[in-house]
Write an enzyme that holds these catalytic residues in place. Structure first.
Site, mmCIF file in Angstrom:
data_model
loop_
_atom_site.group_PDB
_atom_site.id
_atom_site.type_symbol
_atom_site.label_atom_id
_atom_site.label_comp_id
_atom_site.label_asym_id
_atom_site.label_seq_id
_atom_site.Cartn_x
_atom_site.Cartn_y
_atom_site.Cartn_z
ATOM 1 N N LYS A 103 0.865 -1.180 0.000
ATOM 2 C CA LYS A 103 0.000 0.000 0.000
ATOM 3 C C LYS A 103 0.898 1.225 0.000
ATOM 4 O O LYS A 103 1.791 1.342 0.852
ATOM 5 C CB LYS A 103 -0.894 0.015 1.237
ATOM 6 C CG LYS A 103 -2.007 -1.020 1.163
ATOM 7 C CD LYS A 103 -3.013 -0.861 2.263
ATOM 8 C CE LYS A 103 -4.207 -1.758 2.026
ATOM 9 N NZ LYS A 103 -3.892 -3.136 1.639
ATOM 10 N N ASP B 217 -1.592 -2.141 -4.201
ATOM 11 C CA ASP B 217 -3.005 -2.089 -3.793
ATOM 12 C C ASP B 217 -3.579 -0.705 -4.085
ATOM 13 O O ASP B 217 -2.850 0.288 -4.104
ATOM 14 C CB ASP B 217 -3.131 -2.346 -2.288
ATOM 15 C CG ASP B 217 -2.834 -3.791 -1.912
ATOM 16 O OD1 ASP B 217 -2.574 -4.609 -2.796
ATOM 17 O OD2 ASP B 217 -2.865 -4.088 -0.696
ATOM 18 N N MET B 218 -4.895 -0.639 -4.247
ATOM 19 C CA MET B 218 -5.552 0.660 -4.402
ATOM 20 C C MET B 218 -6.288 0.989 -3.105
ATOM 21 O O MET B 218 -7.073 0.184 -2.611
ATOM 22 C CB MET B 218 -6.532 0.640 -5.579
ATOM 23 C CG MET B 218 -7.098 2.000 -5.894
ATOM 24 S SD MET B 218 -5.841 3.264 -6.249
ATOM 25 C CE MET B 218 -5.505 2.958 -7.977
ATOM 26 N N ARG C 130 -5.133 -5.847 -11.483
ATOM 27 C CA ARG C 130 -5.959 -6.693 -10.612
ATOM 28 C C ARG C 130 -7.291 -5.967 -10.477
ATOM 29 O O ARG C 130 -7.341 -4.840 -9.980
ATOM 30 C CB ARG C 130 -5.302 -6.833 -9.238
ATOM 31 C CG ARG C 130 -6.175 -7.599 -8.234
ATOM 32 C CD ARG C 130 -5.840 -7.251 -6.782
ATOM 33 N NE ARG C 130 -4.501 -7.603 -6.399
ATOM 34 C CZ ARG C 130 -3.886 -7.082 -5.322
ATOM 35 N NH1 ARG C 130 -4.492 -6.206 -4.538
ATOM 36 N NH2 ARG C 130 -2.651 -7.424 -5.028
ATOM 37 N N HIS D 144 -14.518 -13.073 -4.767
ATOM 38 C CA HIS D 144 -15.030 -14.348 -4.241
ATOM 39 C C HIS D 144 -16.465 -14.539 -4.718
ATOM 40 O O HIS D 144 -17.182 -15.372 -4.185
ATOM 41 C CB HIS D 144 -15.020 -14.345 -2.708
ATOM 42 C CG HIS D 144 -13.767 -13.792 -2.123
ATOM 43 N ND1 HIS D 144 -13.611 -12.462 -1.813
ATOM 44 C CD2 HIS D 144 -12.597 -14.383 -1.853
ATOM 45 C CE1 HIS D 144 -12.389 -12.258 -1.352
ATOM 46 N NE2 HIS D 144 -11.751 -13.397 -1.369
HETATM 47 C C1 LIG Z 1 -6.786 -10.611 -3.913
HETATM 48 C C2 LIG Z 1 -7.614 -9.430 -3.525
HETATM 49 C C3 LIG Z 1 -7.013 -8.179 -3.460
HETATM 50 C C4 LIG Z 1 -7.766 -7.054 -3.149
HETATM 51 N N1 LIG Z 1 -7.178 -5.817 -3.186
HETATM 52 C C5 LIG Z 1 -7.934 -4.714 -2.978
HETATM 53 C C6 LIG Z 1 -7.397 -3.402 -3.133
HETATM 54 O O1 LIG Z 1 -6.216 -3.215 -3.445
HETATM 55 N N2 LIG Z 1 -8.229 -2.338 -2.930
HETATM 56 C C7 LIG Z 1 -9.548 -2.503 -2.592
HETATM 57 O O2 LIG Z 1 -10.260 -1.506 -2.456
HETATM 58 N N3 LIG Z 1 -10.068 -3.746 -2.408
HETATM 59 C C8 LIG Z 1 -9.306 -4.835 -2.596
HETATM 60 N N4 LIG Z 1 -9.867 -6.088 -2.435
HETATM 61 C C9 LIG Z 1 -11.197 -6.222 -1.787
HETATM 62 C C10 LIG Z 1 -12.335 -6.117 -2.789
HETATM 63 O O3 LIG Z 1 -12.424 -4.799 -3.282
HETATM 64 C C11 LIG Z 1 -13.677 -6.508 -2.148
HETATM 65 O O4 LIG Z 1 -13.962 -5.668 -1.067
HETATM 66 C C12 LIG Z 1 -13.736 -7.939 -1.658
HETATM 67 O O5 LIG Z 1 -13.018 -8.809 -2.486
HETATM 68 C C13 LIG Z 1 -15.196 -8.429 -1.618
HETATM 69 O O6 LIG Z 1 -15.739 -8.394 -2.916
HETATM 70 P P1 LIG Z 1 -16.113 -9.705 -3.761
HETATM 71 O O7 LIG Z 1 -15.670 -9.497 -5.159
HETATM 72 O O8 LIG Z 1 -15.563 -10.907 -3.104
HETATM 73 O O9 LIG Z 1 -17.691 -9.717 -3.838
HETATM 74 P P2 LIG Z 1 -18.861 -9.515 -2.762
HETATM 75 O O10 LIG Z 1 -20.087 -9.234 -3.553
HETATM 76 O O11 LIG Z 1 -18.475 -8.565 -1.688
HETATM 77 O O12 LIG Z 1 -18.964 -10.950 -2.116
HETATM 78 C C14 LIG Z 1 -19.317 -12.100 -2.880
HETATM 79 C C15 LIG Z 1 -19.295 -13.308 -1.973
HETATM 80 O O13 LIG Z 1 -17.946 -13.531 -1.550
HETATM 81 C C16 LIG Z 1 -17.901 -13.917 -0.196
HETATM 82 N N5 LIG Z 1 -17.162 -12.894 0.561
HETATM 83 C C17 LIG Z 1 -16.770 -11.678 0.124
HETATM 84 N N6 LIG Z 1 -16.068 -11.023 1.075
HETATM 85 C C18 LIG Z 1 -16.040 -11.853 2.138
HETATM 86 C C19 LIG Z 1 -15.471 -11.770 3.427
HETATM 87 N N7 LIG Z 1 -14.785 -10.694 3.840
HETATM 88 N N8 LIG Z 1 -15.631 -12.816 4.265
HETATM 89 C C20 LIG Z 1 -16.294 -13.931 3.878
HETATM 90 N N9 LIG Z 1 -16.856 -14.073 2.655
HETATM 91 C C21 LIG Z 1 -16.732 -13.053 1.801
HETATM 92 C C22 LIG Z 1 -19.321 -14.052 0.269
HETATM 93 O O14 LIG Z 1 -19.716 -15.382 0.045
HETATM 94 C C23 LIG Z 1 -20.072 -13.110 -0.668
HETATM 95 O O15 LIG Z 1 -21.419 -13.471 -0.823
HETATM 96 C C24 LIG Z 1 -9.137 -7.209 -2.816
HETATM 97 C C25 LIG Z 1 -9.739 -8.457 -2.896
HETATM 98 C C26 LIG Z 1 -9.016 -9.549 -3.257
HETATM 99 C C27 LIG Z 1 -9.688 -10.871 -3.378
#
Ligand SMILES: Cc1cc2nc3c(=O)[nH]c(=O)nc-3n(C[C@H](O)[C@H](O)[C@H](O)COP(=O)(O)OP(=O)(O)OC[C@H]3O[C@@H](n4cnc5c(N)ncnc54)[C@H](O)[C@@H]3O)c2cc1C
Length: 298
Positions: free
Chosen positions: A97, A131-132, A180, A223
């Site tokens: 970061k 990271d953003m 990413r 996810h």
């Molecule tokens: C490798 C990686 C790097 C990332 N880097 C950044 C970054 O640099 N800047 C930034 O702003 N964000 C970052 N994120 C976070 C991202 O922006 C989301 O906040 C986060 O990934 C949840 O979004 P989602 O796509 O999983 O979908 P969502 O719609 O939030 O979730 C979909 C499903 O995933 C599961 N899930 C999601 N989050 C969780 C959790 N915390 N615990 C348990 N289950 C969960 C649940 O089953 C949910 O129904 C990163 C995420 C990943 C995976």
């Protein structure tokens, strides 16, 4: 939405942060999402995941340092992390970061602290993933990313919830900087970021399509089975991109993707400064509170 915003608000509270980070009980709680306090804990997870065919991006937790000394120390620690990662010969990258490297102080300081890391990544066959953070930093993060890209291999993170995202993706695609794509994890004002989940999801899909058509080895960080399904519906080659997920989240989905032969990289955080990261994970899924509490009770 209310609970989500509440946890995001708590993630910025310094007194609570201090209390949580020094509480042994809270440390036990965070083990689901955080590899441990020390670099060795992170490296052990890198090795274990590598043996399962999963790649990693190590993150030494920390953000928003306020002195030049702390920023320089973070830069030196990151060098040790990347050296450790390269020595594992496990294809690991490092995720950083920029506010940990001095972005609250100046662009020049940040570049001076992050530059050596990118050169080390080039020599060691690794990559620095930037990271953003919140929109207070988006523009400057992209500018610094472009400067770092001239020195070695980087990957930029783009958040699907921002209105500016398409233009940023085009800019990074033109420079062949791998992206990413994530949805976005911060509490942003409505004039900068979409508020409805359905809008964010639609934009994620649009941007994923754009990255597969014109990007350089994109990473889809999510996810969400619907986002993953969208990527797969575009019939990409297995070596054209990777999925990324967070350590400890949706392990079932991680196993499934690996079993199907898709490339997967897990973001593996470690370190003492775990509170803001941990609270953002609770904000994404407030039900995690009960899940963790149940685990503690057992
Ligand atoms: C490798 C990686 C790097 C990332 N880097 C950044 C970054 O640099 N800047 C930034 O702003 N964000 C970052 N994120 C976070 C991202 O922006 C989301 O906040 C986060 O990934 C949840 O979004 P989602 O796509 O999983 O979908 P969502 O719609 O939030 O979730 C979909 C499903 O995933 C599961 N899930 C999601 N989050 C969780 C959790 N915390 N615990 C348990 N289950 C969960 C649940 O089953 C949910 O129904 C990163 C995420 C990943 C995976």
């Amino acid at each position: 939405m209310l609970l989500k915003n509440f946890f995001l608000y708590l993630s910025t509270q310094r007194t609570l942060r201090h209390w949580m980070e020094s509480s042994p009980v809270a440390q036990r709680l965070n083990r689901r999402f955080i590899a441990g306090n020390r670099l060795d804990d992170g490296l052990a997870v890198v090795r274990q995941l590598h043996s399962l065919g999963i790649q990693t991006a190590l993150d030494h937790l920390g953000e928003n340092v306020s002195t030049e000394e702390a920023a320089a120390a973070a830069g030196a620690e990151a060098m040790a992390v990347l050296q450790g990662a390269i020595a594992q010969q496990a294809g690991a990258t490092i995720s950083i970061k920029l506010t940990q490297f001095g972005l609250d102080l100046s662009n020049e300081l940040t570049l001076a602290n992050a530059g050596p890391l990118v050169r080390l990544a080039r020599e060691g066959g690794s990559r620095v993933e930037v990271d953003m953070e919140s929109t207070a930093y988006t523009q400057r993060t992209i500018e610094i990313l472009e400067a770092l890209n001239a020195a070695g291999p980087v990957r930029g993170v783009i958040q699907a919830y921002l209105f500016r995202t398409a233009a940023d993706i085009d800019r990074l695609n033109a420079l062949h900087v791998p992206v990413r794509l994530c949805k976005g994890a911060y509490n942003e004002p409505a004039d900068l970021a979409m508020k409805r989940k359905s809008d964010v999801d639609e934009n994620y899909k649009r941007m994923a399509t754009r990255l597969l058509e014109k990007g350089s080895y994109p990473a889809f960080a999510t996810h969400d089975p619907a986002m993953i399904q969208h990527v797969l519906s575009l019939r990409p080659a297995k070596d054209q991109f990777e999925f990324q997920m967070l350590y400890g989240i949706r392990r079932d989905l991680q196993d499934q993707l690996r079993a199907e032969g898709w490339r997967l990289r897990l973001y593996v955080p470690f370190g003492d400064a775990w509170y803001p990261y941990f609270m953002r994970r609770l904000a994404e899924r407030p039900a995690n509170v009960w899940f963790l509490a149940r685990g503690m009770w057992r």
